[in-house]
Design an enzyme around this catalytic site. Sequence first.
Site, short mmCIF file in Angstrom:
data_model
loop_
_atom_site.label_atom_id
_atom_site.label_comp_id
_atom_site.label_asym_id
_atom_site.label_seq_id
_atom_site.Cartn_x
_atom_site.Cartn_y
_atom_site.Cartn_z
N VAL A 127 0.84 -1.20 0.00
CA VAL A 127 0.00 0.00 0.00
C VAL A 127 0.88 1.25 0.00
CG1 VAL A 127 -1.75 1.30 1.26
CG2 VAL A 127 -1.92 -1.19 1.10
N ALA A 130 2.24 1.68 -3.43
CA ALA A 130 1.21 2.23 -4.32
C ALA A 130 1.07 3.73 -4.11
CB ALA A 130 -0.11 1.53 -4.08
N TYR A 131 1.16 4.18 -2.86
CA TYR A 131 1.07 5.61 -2.57
C TYR A 131 2.22 6.37 -3.21
CZ TYR A 131 1.61 9.89 0.19
OH TYR A 131 1.78 11.19 0.59
N VAL A 132 3.44 5.86 -3.05
CA VAL A 132 4.61 6.52 -3.63
C VAL A 132 4.49 6.59 -5.15
CG1 VAL A 132 7.12 6.35 -3.94
CG2 VAL A 132 6.11 5.92 -1.69
N LYS A 135 1.85 9.20 -6.17
CA LYS A 135 2.35 10.57 -6.02
C LYS A 135 3.35 10.90 -7.13
CE LYS A 135 0.43 12.60 -2.48
NZ LYS A 135 -0.43 13.78 -2.72
#
Length: 220
Positions: A127, A130-132, A135
């Site tokens: 997760v 996926a965030y990195v 962004k």
Amino acid sequence: MRIVIAGGHGKIALRLERLLAARNDTPVGLIRNPDHAADVEAAGAEPVVIDLENTTVTQLTEKVMGADAVVFAAGAGPGSGAARKATVDRDAARLLADAASLAGVRRYIMVSAIGVDDGPAPGSDPVWAAYVEAKRAADDDLRQRSLETDWTILRPGRLTDDAGTGKVWLAPKVERGEVAREDVAAVIVALLDEPATIGQVLELVGGTTPIAEAVRAVGA
């Protein structure tokens, strides 16, 4: 100035709205949940209900029409899965850029995260990875819009709810560290006032330089 803030009920956004209202700007907070309207109003902003994951570019354009700038401070938040990192942190940021362009709003401040160009570390939680990646993709998309958008990408370090110190380290590359959300909001206000920061990607952590001086320095 009329400033439209995506993610208007977020911790950075509410602080930003208070700062803008205190200097007689007109902040507009885009919120998904109408129950958050009272908090946005208490911060001195105009709440506008729109779900960035379930709207069209035409509908969002109507909400940003007449703004002097937009700020993307939205995020899927803790507890959300990898899919929502893509739909909020990446896709909603792109949608806001599309809407701003259609509305003729050139100034765009992106609240990103420190070090995302490096990608997730090997073995990272899926997760978080996926965030990195979300962004990084949103930042890359914005950087390709220089002909239509006067963008600045702000990449804070680990966010805290500590009281702001009014002093930071702001540069294209800084050592990783913490920064108070209150100081992030104050830096955004200063970036809005400094056209020389357009087209820059800036990392931000707590430091020893007063915010106004730090923003002037990167714009010099």
